[in-house]
Design a protein around this motif. Structure first.
Motif, PDB file in Angstrom:
ATOM      1  N   THR A   1       0.833  -1.204   0.000  1.00  0.00           N
ATOM      2  CA  THR A   1       0.000   0.000   0.000  1.00  0.00           C
ATOM      3  C   THR A   1       0.866   1.252   0.000  1.00  0.00           C
ATOM      4  O   THR A   1       1.763   1.388   0.830  1.00  0.00           O
ATOM      5  N   ASP A   2       0.590   2.133  -0.925  1.00  0.00           N
ATOM      6  CA  ASP A   2       1.366   3.380  -1.010  1.00  0.00           C
ATOM      7  C   ASP A   2       0.818   4.434  -0.049  1.00  0.00           C
ATOM      8  O   ASP A   2      -0.365   4.479   0.251  1.00  0.00           O
ATOM      9  N   ASP A   3       1.718   5.301   0.389  1.00  0.00           N
ATOM     10  CA  ASP A   3       1.344   6.503   1.129  1.00  0.00           C
ATOM     11  C   ASP A   3       0.505   6.227   2.378  1.00  0.00           C
ATOM     12  O   ASP A   3      -0.531   6.863   2.612  1.00  0.00           O
ATOM     13  N   ILE A   4       0.943   5.266   3.197  1.00  0.00           N
ATOM     14  CA  ILE A   4       0.262   5.020   4.471  1.00  0.00           C
ATOM     15  C   ILE A   4       0.620   6.143   5.440  1.00  0.00           C
ATOM     16  O   ILE A   4       1.788   6.487   5.614  1.00  0.00           O
ATOM     17  N   ASP A   5      -0.390   6.724   6.060  1.00  0.00           N
ATOM     18  CA  ASP A   5      -0.174   7.855   6.959  1.00  0.00           C
ATOM     19  C   ASP A   5       0.026   7.436   8.404  1.00  0.00           C
ATOM     20  O   ASP A   5       0.622   8.183   9.190  1.00  0.00           O
ATOM     21  N   LEU A   6      -0.481   6.242   8.764  1.00  0.00           N
ATOM     22  CA  LEU A   6      -0.406   5.839  10.169  1.00  0.00           C
ATOM     23  C   LEU A   6      -0.644   4.341  10.303  1.00  0.00           C
ATOM     24  O   LEU A   6      -1.540   3.786   9.670  1.00  0.00           O
ATOM     25  N   LEU A   7       0.178   3.703  11.146  1.00  0.00           N
ATOM     26  CA  LEU A   7      -0.019   2.298  11.505  1.00  0.00           C
ATOM     27  C   LEU A   7      -0.334   2.231  12.984  1.00  0.00           C
ATOM     28  O   LEU A   7       0.436   2.712  13.816  1.00  0.00           O
ATOM     29  N   LEU A   8      -1.476   1.648  13.317  1.00  0.00           N
ATOM     30  CA  LEU A   8      -1.876   1.424  14.705  1.00  0.00           C
ATOM     31  C   LEU A   8      -1.605  -0.045  14.999  1.00  0.00           C
ATOM     32  O   LEU A   8      -2.246  -0.937  14.443  1.00  0.00           O
ATOM     33  N   LEU A   9      -0.631  -0.304  15.872  1.00  0.00           N
ATOM     34  CA  LEU A   9      -0.077  -1.646  16.039  1.00  0.00           C
ATOM     35  C   LEU A   9      -0.224  -2.171  17.460  1.00  0.00           C
ATOM     36  O   LEU A   9       0.233  -1.537  18.414  1.00  0.00           O
ATOM     37  N   ASP A  10      -0.831  -3.349  17.586  1.00  0.00           N
ATOM     38  CA  ASP A  10      -0.902  -4.012  18.887  1.00  0.00           C
ATOM     39  C   ASP A  10       0.424  -4.719  19.146  1.00  0.00           C
ATOM     40  O   ASP A  10       1.066  -5.221  18.218  1.00  0.00           O
ATOM     41  N   LEU A  11       0.856  -4.753  20.397  1.00  0.00           N
ATOM     42  CA  LEU A  11       2.119  -5.411  20.732  1.00  0.00           C
ATOM     43  C   LEU A  11       1.990  -6.927  20.743  1.00  0.00           C
ATOM     44  O   LEU A  11       2.974  -7.631  20.556  1.00  0.00           O
ATOM     45  N   LYS A  12       0.789  -7.422  20.981  1.00  0.00           N
ATOM     46  CA  LYS A  12       0.587  -8.868  21.078  1.00  0.00           C
ATOM     47  C   LYS A  12      -0.308  -9.337  19.942  1.00  0.00           C
ATOM     48  O   LYS A  12      -1.518  -9.106  19.952  1.00  0.00           O
ATOM     49  N   MET A  13       0.301  -9.990  18.962  1.00  0.00           N
ATOM     50  CA  MET A  13      -0.460 -10.547  17.854  1.00  0.00           C
ATOM     51  C   MET A  13       0.337 -11.683  17.226  1.00  0.00           C
ATOM     52  O   MET A  13       1.568 -11.730  17.371  1.00  0.00           O
ATOM     53  N   PRO A  14      -0.307 -12.635  16.571  1.00  0.00           N
ATOM     54  CA  PRO A  14       0.409 -13.760  15.967  1.00  0.00           C
ATOM     55  C   PRO A  14       1.488 -13.289  14.993  1.00  0.00           C
ATOM     56  O   PRO A  14       1.261 -12.410  14.169  1.00  0.00           O
TER      57      PRO A  14
END
Length: 214
Positions: A48-61
């Motif tokens: 994906t081009d031009d992503i403005d923000l990643l919201l990331l959980d610390l615990k995921m597979p």
């Protein structure tokens, strides 16, 4: 074409959907992609081009503790990452910021706080929960290690993640489609950057960072 593109990476669909509804109202014309594991997160961000923000959980597979954050910051340094976590411990929040996160949103936060956090990061500011003083804390071995982890290249981070899964050099080489000699060179660089003497010590050091995540 959407004005803003967000990616929400969390393995709980209900929370992902609720978070998406909340942050979608921060700006007009927002496109949101969902990922339920780390592999899908990497795929979406890569394609994906031009992503403005990643919201990331610390615990995921697919990611252990801070390893996902470290990888994303190394691989995609221009994409702001906001950690969204059930943890609210100051040490965890401080460590996430030290490892390159642009913000930290506890999952218990109100919708208003989540919106404020996203807007602040989009405006170029760092966001942490009110009342948290990141400067209030003595330097620690973990802080020093966190700084060392940020010096790893994207491929070195990936190798370290696979070392933590117990893979041998030959297996890692197959996984990454490179030669075993290349993996040996990466391992040597990792040991030097983390200031440890063996791959076992490197794995233990990386795990000690994640030990703060509950």
């Amino acid at each position: 074409m959407a004005r803003y593109r967000f990616v929400i990476a969390d393995d709980h669909p209900l929370f992902r959907n609720a978070l998406a509804q909340t942050v979608a109202s921060v700006e007009t014309d927002v496109e949101i992609s969902h990922a339920g594991n780390f592999s899908d997160t990497v795929k979406i961000v890569t394609e994906t081009d031009d992503i403005d923000l990643l919201l990331l959980d610390l615990k995921m597979p697919g990611a252990q503790g801070f390893s996902g954050l470290v990888y994303m910051r190394a691989q995609f340094p221009n994409i702001p990452v906001v950690v969204v976590s059930a943890s609210e411990e100051t040490a965890v929040i401080r460590r996430a910021i030290e490892l390159g996160a642009s913000g930290f949103i506890p999952k218990s936060s109100s919708s208003a706080d989540m919106k404020n956090a996203v807007q602040s990061v989009l405006n170029g500011s760092l966001w942490v929960p009110d009342g948290l003083d990141l400067a209030n804390g003595e330097p620690s071995e973990q802080s020093d290690l966190a700084q060392r982890l940020t010096t790893l290249t994207p491929q070195q981070v990936r190798v370290l993640m696979l070392l933590r899964e117990g893979l041998l050099n030959k297996q890692i080489a197959y996984e990454l489609s490179v030669s075993e000699a290349t993996i040996k060179a990466h391992v040597s660089a990792i040991l030097q950057k983390l200031n440890v003497d063996s791959r076992t010590q490197a794995v233990i050091a990386a795990a000690s960072i994640d030990g703060e995540v509950r």
